[in-house]
Each structure stands twice: as C-alpha cells, then as structure tokens.
Motif scaffolding. Structure first.
Motif, PDB file in Angstrom:
ATOM      1  N   ARG A 123      -7.190 -11.697   1.782  1.00  0.00           N
ATOM      2  CA  ARG A 123      -6.283 -12.508   1.358  1.00  0.00           C
ATOM      3  C   ARG A 123      -5.751 -12.558   0.248  1.00  0.00           C
ATOM      4  NH1 ARG A 123      -8.114 -16.589   4.518  1.00  0.00           N
ATOM      5  NH2 ARG A 123      -9.641 -17.163   2.939  1.00  0.00           N
ATOM      6  N   ASP A 124      -6.581 -12.292  -0.961  1.00  0.00           N
ATOM      7  CA  ASP A 124      -6.188 -12.122  -2.299  1.00  0.00           C
ATOM      8  C   ASP A 124      -5.323 -10.965  -2.437  1.00  0.00           C
ATOM      9  OD1 ASP A 124      -7.458 -14.589  -2.706  1.00  0.00           O
ATOM     10  OD2 ASP A 124      -9.387 -13.449  -3.777  1.00  0.00           O
ATOM     11  N   GLY A 125      -5.985  -9.862  -1.735  1.00  0.00           N
ATOM     12  CA  GLY A 125      -5.405  -8.357  -1.858  1.00  0.00           C
ATOM     13  C   GLY A 125      -3.885  -8.477  -1.460  1.00  0.00           C
ATOM     14  N   ILE A 126      -3.871  -9.118  -0.125  1.00  0.00           N
ATOM     15  CA  ILE A 126      -2.289  -9.162   0.500  1.00  0.00           C
ATOM     16  C   ILE A 126      -1.444  -9.882  -0.546  1.00  0.00           C
ATOM     17  CG2 ILE A 126      -1.095 -10.085   2.462  1.00  0.00           C
ATOM     18  CD1 ILE A 126      -3.630  -9.316   4.030  1.00  0.00           C
ATOM     19  N   ASP A 127      -2.027 -11.154  -1.004  1.00  0.00           N
ATOM     20  CA  ASP A 127      -1.126 -11.755  -1.897  1.00  0.00           C
ATOM     21  C   ASP A 127      -0.623 -10.861  -3.297  1.00  0.00           C
ATOM     22  OD1 ASP A 127      -1.277 -14.017  -0.420  1.00  0.00           O
ATOM     23  OD2 ASP A 127      -2.969 -15.107  -1.605  1.00  0.00           O
ATOM     24  N   ILE A 128      -1.560 -10.272  -3.729  1.00  0.00           N
ATOM     25  CA  ILE A 128      -1.105  -9.437  -4.814  1.00  0.00           C
ATOM     26  C   ILE A 128       0.027  -8.433  -4.696  1.00  0.00           C
ATOM     27  CG2 ILE A 128      -2.058  -7.511  -6.484  1.00  0.00           C
ATOM     28  CD1 ILE A 128      -3.024 -10.203  -7.266  1.00  0.00           C
ATOM     29  N   ARG A 148       1.907  -8.572  -1.980  1.00  0.00           N
ATOM     30  CA  ARG A 148       3.388  -9.294  -1.579  1.00  0.00           C
ATOM     31  C   ARG A 148       4.146  -9.870  -2.723  1.00  0.00           C
ATOM     32  NH1 ARG A 148       1.951 -12.297   4.072  1.00  0.00           N
ATOM     33  NH2 ARG A 148       2.133 -10.728   5.475  1.00  0.00           N
ATOM     34  N   HIS A 149       3.155 -10.766  -3.646  1.00  0.00           N
ATOM     35  CA  HIS A 149       3.974 -11.475  -4.641  1.00  0.00           C
ATOM     36  C   HIS A 149       4.036 -10.717  -5.918  1.00  0.00           C
ATOM     37  CE1 HIS A 149       3.718 -14.569  -1.826  1.00  0.00           C
ATOM     38  NE2 HIS A 149       2.704 -14.540  -1.607  1.00  0.00           N
ATOM     39  N   GLU A 150       3.076  -9.883  -6.099  1.00  0.00           N
ATOM     40  CA  GLU A 150       3.014  -9.190  -7.658  1.00  0.00           C
ATOM     41  C   GLU A 150       3.682  -7.702  -7.561  1.00  0.00           C
ATOM     42  OE1 GLU A 150      -0.336  -9.667 -10.010  1.00  0.00           O
ATOM     43  OE2 GLU A 150      -0.660 -11.806  -9.100  1.00  0.00           O
ATOM     44  N   ARG A 151       3.784  -7.405  -6.176  1.00  0.00           N
ATOM     45  CA  ARG A 151       4.295  -5.862  -5.974  1.00  0.00           C
ATOM     46  C   ARG A 151       3.395  -4.879  -6.696  1.00  0.00           C
ATOM     47  NH1 ARG A 151       7.686  -5.576  -2.059  1.00  0.00           N
ATOM     48  NH2 ARG A 151       8.823  -4.069  -2.958  1.00  0.00           N
ATOM     49  N   ARG A 152       1.983  -4.947  -6.568  1.00  0.00           N
ATOM     50  CA  ARG A 152       1.098  -4.130  -7.296  1.00  0.00           C
ATOM     51  C   ARG A 152       0.189  -3.569  -6.039  1.00  0.00           C
ATOM     52  NH1 ARG A 152      -2.855  -6.435 -11.188  1.00  0.00           N
ATOM     53  NH2 ARG A 152      -2.776  -8.229 -10.105  1.00  0.00           N
ATOM     54  N   CYS A 153      -0.453  -2.443  -6.255  1.00  0.00           N
ATOM     55  CA  CYS A 153      -1.395  -1.939  -5.381  1.00  0.00           C
ATOM     56  C   CYS A 153      -2.731  -2.970  -5.418  1.00  0.00           C
ATOM     57  CB  CYS A 153      -1.557  -0.450  -5.736  1.00  0.00           C
ATOM     58  SG  CYS A 153      -0.549   0.602  -5.503  1.00  0.00           S
ATOM     59  N   ALA A 156      -3.226  -1.996 -11.029  1.00  0.00           N
ATOM     60  CA  ALA A 156      -3.751  -2.046  -9.578  1.00  0.00           C
ATOM     61  C   ALA A 156      -4.742  -3.522  -9.599  1.00  0.00           C
ATOM     62  CB  ALA A 156      -4.415  -0.971  -8.810  1.00  0.00           C
ATOM     63  N   TRP A 157      -4.898  -3.980  -8.546  1.00  0.00           N
ATOM     64  CA  TRP A 157      -5.801  -5.216  -8.577  1.00  0.00           C
ATOM     65  C   TRP A 157      -6.800  -4.434  -7.682  1.00  0.00           C
ATOM     66  CZ3 TRP A 157      -8.091  -7.080  -3.952  1.00  0.00           C
ATOM     67  CH2 TRP A 157      -8.610  -8.193  -4.040  1.00  0.00           C
ATOM     68  N   GLY A 158      -7.988  -4.860  -8.217  1.00  0.00           N
ATOM     69  CA  GLY A 158      -9.250  -4.351  -7.527  1.00  0.00           C
ATOM     70  C   GLY A 158     -10.450  -5.100  -7.386  1.00  0.00           C
ATOM     71  N   LYS A 159     -11.308  -5.122  -6.571  1.00  0.00           N
ATOM     72  CA  LYS A 159     -12.440  -5.960  -6.353  1.00  0.00           C
ATOM     73  C   LYS A 159     -13.391  -5.233  -5.207  1.00  0.00           C
ATOM     74  CE  LYS A 159     -13.692 -10.532  -4.837  1.00  0.00           C
ATOM     75  NZ  LYS A 159     -13.328 -11.959  -4.364  1.00  0.00           N
ATOM     76  N   LYS A 160     -14.660  -5.394  -5.706  1.00  0.00           N
ATOM     77  CA  LYS A 160     -15.673  -4.583  -4.966  1.00  0.00           C
ATOM     78  C   LYS A 160     -16.687  -5.773  -4.238  1.00  0.00           C
ATOM     79  CE  LYS A 160     -19.290  -0.966  -5.320  1.00  0.00           C
ATOM     80  NZ  LYS A 160     -19.951  -0.077  -6.183  1.00  0.00           N
ATOM     81  N   ILE A 161     -16.789  -5.754  -2.921  1.00  0.00           N
ATOM     82  CA  ILE A 161     -17.504  -6.930  -2.334  1.00  0.00           C
ATOM     83  C   ILE A 161     -18.825  -6.017  -1.522  1.00  0.00           C
ATOM     84  CG2 ILE A 161     -15.571  -8.266  -2.204  1.00  0.00           C
ATOM     85  CD1 ILE A 161     -15.291  -7.823   0.678  1.00  0.00           C
ATOM     86  N   SER A 162     -19.815  -6.904  -1.080  1.00  0.00           N
ATOM     87  CA  SER A 162     -20.918  -6.464  -0.664  1.00  0.00           C
ATOM     88  C   SER A 162     -21.238  -7.499   0.362  1.00  0.00           C
ATOM     89  CB  SER A 162     -22.092  -6.189  -1.574  1.00  0.00           C
ATOM     90  OG  SER A 162     -22.428  -7.064  -2.454  1.00  0.00           O
TER      91      SER A 162
END
Length: 93
Positions: free
Chosen positions: A71-76, A78-83, A55-61
């Motif tokens: 946008r980054d999460g959606i790209d992951i 759509r294009h990499e077919r990962r959660c 999975a791709w994961g990111k924590k933001i504050s």
C-alpha cells in the motif's frame, strides 16, 4: 559451501541475463560476482534504488509487513510519481 538448491538459485538469474546479453561481459563472471542471485547474501535492492535517486525502497521479511508495504509503495507511485522497490525476503519457496 553451496547446496544444490543454492546452485540452481544462483544459476537462474545468470541464465536470464545471458539470454538477453549472449556475448556480454557478464557471461565471463560467476553469478556470485555479478550480484545476481537469490539467497541470504544478496544486496539490499530497495536501498540500491534509493541510492540511485528519488526512488522509495523498503526491505521486509515478515508476512505481516506485506500488505501495508505494498500500500505504501503504491501511494508513492501514484501520489509522488516516484519508483517504488519492495524487497521481500522469503524464508523459503
């Protein structure tokens, strides 16, 4: 020390779990021991997803990070077919 607002924030996820698993083992533990809750002392859910595998994961504050991170999460997805898990820390609700 818990404020009344913290108490309700911890109670909400636990109540949700109990509505699905009414007789489960989780019902025997306090929300703090289940790692379900809201607040500053919760796990980094984005990195739990990464550690679980692929999975791709990111924590933001910061609100300034929201648009690009979504946008980054959606790209992951759509294009990499990962959660994708975006963990957003809110100052307050």
């Amino acid at each position: 020390f818990q404020t009344s607002s913290t108490h309700y924030l911890l109670k909400s996820p636990r109540a949700s779990m109990l509505s699905v698993y009414t007789n489960g083992q989780g019902g025997k533990l306090a929300a703090e021991h289940l790692s379900v809750g809201f607040g500053p002392d919760v796990p980094d859910y984005s990195q739990i997803a990464v550690a679980a595998g692929k999975a791709w994961g990111k924590k933001i504050s910061s609100p300034l990070e929201v648009e690009a991170s979504i946008r980054d999460g959606i790209d992951i997805v759509r294009h990499e077919r990962r959660c994708a898990v975006l963990d957003c820390v809110l100052e307050s609700i």
